[in-house]
Write a protein that holds these residues in place. Structure first.
Motif, PDB file in Angstrom:
ATOM      1  N   GLY A 206       0.795  -1.226   0.000  1.00  0.00           N
ATOM      2  CA  GLY A 206       0.000   0.000   0.000  1.00  0.00           C
ATOM      3  C   GLY A 206       0.824   1.271   0.000  1.00  0.00           C
ATOM      4  N   GLU A 207       2.143   1.177   0.133  1.00  0.00           N
ATOM      5  CA  GLU A 207       2.996   2.380   0.150  1.00  0.00           C
ATOM      6  C   GLU A 207       3.051   2.994  -1.242  1.00  0.00           C
ATOM      7  OE1 GLU A 207       7.572   3.653   1.424  1.00  0.00           O
ATOM      8  OE2 GLU A 207       6.771   1.671   1.931  1.00  0.00           O
ATOM      9  N   ARG A 208       3.010   4.323  -1.275  1.00  0.00           N
ATOM     10  CA  ARG A 208       3.064   5.019  -2.558  1.00  0.00           C
ATOM     11  C   ARG A 208       4.470   4.941  -3.146  1.00  0.00           C
ATOM     12  NH1 ARG A 208      -0.683  10.481  -1.762  1.00  0.00           N
ATOM     13  NH2 ARG A 208      -2.710   9.399  -1.988  1.00  0.00           N
ATOM     14  N   LEU A 209       4.537   4.556  -4.431  1.00  0.00           N
ATOM     15  CA  LEU A 209       5.815   4.387  -5.110  1.00  0.00           C
ATOM     16  C   LEU A 209       6.114   5.522  -6.084  1.00  0.00           C
ATOM     17  CD1 LEU A 209       5.411   0.616  -6.023  1.00  0.00           C
ATOM     18  CD2 LEU A 209       6.488   1.576  -3.990  1.00  0.00           C
ATOM     19  N   MET A 210       5.119   5.908  -6.868  1.00  0.00           N
ATOM     20  CA  MET A 210       5.313   6.939  -7.887  1.00  0.00           C
ATOM     21  C   MET A 210       4.074   7.816  -7.964  1.00  0.00           C
ATOM     22  SD  MET A 210       7.164   5.025 -11.106  1.00  0.00           S
ATOM     23  CE  MET A 210       8.193   6.426 -11.515  1.00  0.00           C
ATOM     24  N   GLN A 211       4.300   9.028  -8.450  1.00  0.00           N
ATOM     25  CA  GLN A 211       3.198   9.963  -8.660  1.00  0.00           C
ATOM     26  C   GLN A 211       3.191  10.405 -10.116  1.00  0.00           C
ATOM     27  OE1 GLN A 211       3.328  13.504  -6.269  1.00  0.00           O
ATOM     28  NE2 GLN A 211       1.366  14.266  -6.993  1.00  0.00           N
ATOM     29  N   ALA A 240       2.672   1.954 -16.853  1.00  0.00           N
ATOM     30  CA  ALA A 240       2.610   0.751 -17.680  1.00  0.00           C
ATOM     31  C   ALA A 240       1.577  -0.221 -17.109  1.00  0.00           C
ATOM     32  CB  ALA A 240       3.983   0.094 -17.752  1.00  0.00           C
ATOM     33  N   ALA A 241       1.011  -1.016 -17.979  1.00  0.00           N
ATOM     34  CA  ALA A 241       0.034  -2.012 -17.534  1.00  0.00           C
ATOM     35  C   ALA A 241       0.748  -3.219 -16.940  1.00  0.00           C
ATOM     36  CB  ALA A 241      -0.839  -2.441 -18.712  1.00  0.00           C
ATOM     37  N   GLN A 242       0.102  -3.868 -15.971  1.00  0.00           N
ATOM     38  CA  GLN A 242       0.586  -5.121 -15.380  1.00  0.00           C
ATOM     39  C   GLN A 242       1.994  -4.985 -14.810  1.00  0.00           C
ATOM     40  OE1 GLN A 242       0.124  -8.006 -18.510  1.00  0.00           O
ATOM     41  NE2 GLN A 242      -2.088  -8.144 -18.220  1.00  0.00           N
ATOM     42  N   LEU A 243       2.205  -3.986 -13.961  1.00  0.00           N
ATOM     43  CA  LEU A 243       3.476  -3.843 -13.267  1.00  0.00           C
ATOM     44  C   LEU A 243       3.560  -4.877 -12.145  1.00  0.00           C
ATOM     45  CD1 LEU A 243       3.612   0.041 -13.076  1.00  0.00           C
ATOM     46  CD2 LEU A 243       5.142  -1.418 -14.404  1.00  0.00           C
ATOM     47  N   LYS A 244       4.662  -5.582 -12.114  1.00  0.00           N
ATOM     48  CA  LYS A 244       4.824  -6.656 -11.139  1.00  0.00           C
ATOM     49  C   LYS A 244       4.892  -6.098  -9.723  1.00  0.00           C
ATOM     50  CE  LYS A 244       7.999 -10.390  -9.938  1.00  0.00           C
ATOM     51  NZ  LYS A 244       9.292 -11.038 -10.298  1.00  0.00           N
ATOM     52  N   GLY A 245       3.975  -6.528  -8.869  1.00  0.00           N
ATOM     53  CA  GLY A 245       4.003  -6.128  -7.465  1.00  0.00           C
ATOM     54  C   GLY A 245       3.541  -4.725  -7.200  1.00  0.00           C
ATOM     55  N   GLY A 270       7.133   3.073 -14.924  1.00  0.00           N
ATOM     56  CA  GLY A 270       6.577   2.654 -13.647  1.00  0.00           C
ATOM     57  C   GLY A 270       7.618   2.073 -12.711  1.00  0.00           C
ATOM     58  N   MET A 271       7.148   1.285 -11.792  1.00  0.00           N
ATOM     59  CA  MET A 271       8.012   0.669 -10.809  1.00  0.00           C
ATOM     60  C   MET A 271       7.438  -0.709 -10.468  1.00  0.00           C
ATOM     61  SD  MET A 271       9.169   2.201  -7.103  1.00  0.00           S
ATOM     62  CE  MET A 271       9.893   3.630  -7.884  1.00  0.00           C
ATOM     63  N   ALA A 272       8.337  -1.664 -10.311  1.00  0.00           N
ATOM     64  CA  ALA A 272       7.941  -3.004  -9.903  1.00  0.00           C
ATOM     65  C   ALA A 272       8.385  -3.235  -8.474  1.00  0.00           C
ATOM     66  CB  ALA A 272       8.556  -4.049 -10.828  1.00  0.00           C
ATOM     67  N   VAL A 273       7.748  -4.164  -7.808  1.00  0.00           N
ATOM     68  CA  VAL A 273       8.144  -4.551  -6.455  1.00  0.00           C
ATOM     69  C   VAL A 273       8.487  -6.037  -6.477  1.00  0.00           C
ATOM     70  CG1 VAL A 273       7.451  -4.737  -4.044  1.00  0.00           C
ATOM     71  CG2 VAL A 273       6.670  -2.799  -5.414  1.00  0.00           C
ATOM     72  N   GLU A 274       9.761  -6.310  -6.216  1.00  0.00           N
ATOM     73  CA  GLU A 274      10.196  -7.693  -6.175  1.00  0.00           C
ATOM     74  C   GLU A 274      10.093  -8.204  -4.746  1.00  0.00           C
ATOM     75  OE1 GLU A 274      14.105  -8.007  -7.743  1.00  0.00           O
ATOM     76  OE2 GLU A 274      13.458  -7.887  -9.833  1.00  0.00           O
ATOM     77  N   PRO A 275       9.503  -9.342  -4.547  1.00  0.00           N
ATOM     78  CA  PRO A 275       9.430  -9.900  -3.198  1.00  0.00           C
ATOM     79  C   PRO A 275      10.816 -10.275  -2.697  1.00  0.00           C
ATOM     80  CG  PRO A 275       8.708 -11.507  -4.822  1.00  0.00           C
ATOM     81  CD  PRO A 275       8.883 -10.218  -5.566  1.00  0.00           C
ATOM     82  N   THR A 276      11.001 -10.250  -1.396  1.00  0.00           N
ATOM     83  CA  THR A 276      12.288 -10.564  -0.774  1.00  0.00           C
ATOM     84  C   THR A 276      12.119 -11.774   0.146  1.00  0.00           C
ATOM     85  OG1 THR A 276      12.935  -8.233  -0.845  1.00  0.00           O
ATOM     86  CG2 THR A 276      14.134  -9.652   0.685  1.00  0.00           C
ATOM     87  N   ILE A 277      13.078 -12.700   0.058  1.00  0.00           N
ATOM     88  CA  ILE A 277      13.062 -13.862   0.928  1.00  0.00           C
ATOM     89  C   ILE A 277      14.234 -13.770   1.894  1.00  0.00           C
ATOM     90  CG2 ILE A 277      14.415 -15.273  -0.705  1.00  0.00           C
ATOM     91  CD1 ILE A 277      12.828 -17.681   0.287  1.00  0.00           C
TER      92      ILE A 277
END
Length: 558
Positions: A206-211, A240-245, A270-277
């Motif tokens: 839910g954190e804002r990434l881009m404006q 962009a459409a379908q940005l990952k995460g 845009g910006m993607a969010v990669e999950p972290t393990i």
């Protein structure tokens, strides 16, 4: 009687006095023409063009416009005149004004010819001339007054339109600090420093990434004829459409928010969010790791294990004879200790005993022993590289520059721009190869980038033709086809721009490879082979600090 004759002698008659030829100068009845009248006479004084002009000046007509052809004709006729004649040899001329307009109607120029005995130019005369040319906007009053003061001008601007200000395109503004971008950044010398790679930046769900900053409409202009020039509005930016995460905020579509917690990465539009393990260790209890994201390991990676990830790999401990394959960075707080020796053509047993690392950007560790490391940018090692194969597209630096620490002993170190260490080789004469100035990976990447750019440009040309056809025949094409074509057009533009940036970056790196060098800060031992741009130099004797470089097609050490 003789007859007498007498001779009659007539006394001579008295001659009439000689008549001198006369020249008279006078203005015509309307006061605008200068007339020269000649009355012939028997006495003609010498008369030429210079004498004529002196007479014109003497009688106060020198400021008038004189007709050269008429002056020459007067001098010629004067010498042979047998009857009175009059010629028009000059005239009174007022100041002249000429107005020119620029092709775009944004500028009006004035040229003023000075008066010849007539009236000087006036402000009203200039403005009247401009109005005749339909100039109604943008008068430059100071320039006009200056022209009136001097009485002349040559193509001087006297009216200037207001330029149109086109709207600015919308843009996407990143709201996350310290976002890692997947390409190297160069300093003034063209060398990237990745020694301090920092930690992983993470975001919460839910954190804002881009404006999305909206485009502006711009401001219309106006030419000197008073005609409005419409502004071209800026182009709106779009995520962009379908940005990952990531997804567009349903509460406010101007913002892009994180759909999942993880590591934010800038991507196209845009910006993607990669999950972290996060793992304590990688061993038989965890099994091999194959993950789309970033892997954090607080402890060690044991022998025989493999980690493959699209993001970064961070290891808090050491790595044994394992395989690390990352799309981003590999950062090892400890070091790498393989269990076998590097061979030119290793068999399966020897291959499994060494550590192997491949990453898309940069590698960092405290030490490296018996390992094969291949990176897309730079390799940074704090203390020691022993019997290892290092290959970096950009540079290899062992030891903090200027500290006198950092050794390369045995194996091969290959980079495009720079290999630097305090010590290269060993007192025991272990063979060590250092290669700079060549990089087949860059040439191949540049070829691929050029090929992609050419292919996408051809696709774009076809889409442009389709859009033109749709515009010319709107009744024959369904609206959804037009929308699809426009979306394809924009997508191709984005791909072409990205490919062009990649090509420019690769070209820059290849140009920098001409200045490739090997820097030894402290000691260079014997049995070290230096290769620069295909040239080879063997070091037989121990030497102190210096730099190897290629000059006039020869390797020099200085």
């Amino acid at each position: 009687m003789a007859e007498e004759s007498a001779a009659v002698v007539e006394s001579p008659t008295e001659e009439s006095p000689a008549q001198e030829q006369q020249l008279t100068l006078a203005l015509s009845e309307d006061g605008r023409k200068l007339l020269a009248s000649v009355s012939p006479g028997s006495v003609k004084t010498p008369f030429d063009l210079a004498t004529l002009k002196q007479e014109i000046d003497a009688q106060g007509y020198g400021q008038l416009f004189l007709i050269d052809a008429a002056l020459n004709q007067l001098v010629k006729q004067y010498a042979s005149a047998s009857a009175p004649f009059t010629l028009e040899i000059g005239e009174v001329r007022d100041a002249g004004v000429k107005v020119e307009l620029a092709p775009d109607k944004m500028t009006a120029w004035i040229s003023v010819t000075p008066p010849y005995g007539g009236t000087a130019v006036t402000t009203e005369q200039i403005r009247s001339a401009l109005v005749e040319k339909q100039v109604t906007f943008g008068f430059l009053d100071e320039a006009i007054e200056q022209i009136v003061a001097t009485g002349e001008a040559t193509r001087q601007p006297v009216a200037q339109g207001r330029a149109v200000v086109n709207g600015e395109d919308g843009k996407l503004q990143c709201l996350i600090e310290m976002v890692k971008q997947r390409h190297p950044h160069f300093d003034e010398q063209g060398v990237a420093d990745y020694r301090d790679l920092g930690g992983i930046v993470t975001v919460h769900q839910g954190e804002r990434l881009m404006q999305k900053i909206p485009a502006t409409l711009g401001e219309p202009g106006e030419n000197v004829l008073g005609q409005t020039i419409p502004a071209k509005p800026g182009k709106e930016a779009a995520f962009a459409a379908q940005l990952k995460g990531a997804l567009v905020d349903p509460q406010d579509p101007a913002f892009l928010i994180a759909e999942i917690p993880g590591q934010p990465l800038l991507v196209n539009n845009g910006m993607a969010v990669e999950p972290t393990i996060n793992l304590a260790t990688v061993d038989l209890t965890t099994g091999n790791i194959d993950f789309e994201g970033t892997v954090n390991i607080s402890g060690d990676v044991h022998a025989g294990m493999s980690i493959r990830t699209t993001g970064d790999i961070h290891v808090g401990g050491t790595v044994e004879a394992a395989i690390l394959d990352a799309g981003g960075d590999v950062v090892i707080k400890g070091g790498i200790i393989g269990h076998g020796e590097i061979h030119t053509h290793p068999d399966d047993k020897n291959r499994s005993m060494i550590a192997r690392v491949h990453c898309g950007t940069s590698f960092s560790a405290r030490f490296v022993e018996n390992a094969s490391i291949e990176v897309g940018d730079s390799i940074m090692v704090d203390e020691l590289v022993m019997q290892s194969e290092l290959a970096a597209v950009n540079q290899i630096v062992v030891g903090k520059p200027g500290s006198g620490q950092g050794r390369i002993m045995g194996g091969v170190a290959e980079a495009t721009l720079l290999v630097q260490a305090a010590t290269i080789g060993s007192p025991s004469g272990v063979k060590t190869r250092v290669i700079v100035g060549t990089n087949p990976y860059l040439h191949e990447k540049l070829r691929q980038a050029g090929k992609l750019l050419e292919a996408k440009s051809k696709e774009l040309d076809e889409v442009v033709k389709l859009i033109k056809f749709i515009e010319d025949h709107p009744d024959r094409i369904k609206p959804e086809i037009k929308l699809k074509a426009e979306n394809t057009f924009q997508a191709l533009l984005d791909v072409i721009e990205l490919a062009r940036q990649d090509k420019d970056e690769l070209t820059k790196q290849l140009e920098l490879s001409v200045d490739a060098k090997v820097i030894v800060e402290k000691t260079l031992f014997g049995n070290v082979q230096i290769e620069i741009g295909g040239k080879v130099h063997w070091v037989d004797l121990q030497r102190s600090s210096g730099t190897f470089s290629l000059k006039e097609d020869e390797i020099v050490f200085e």
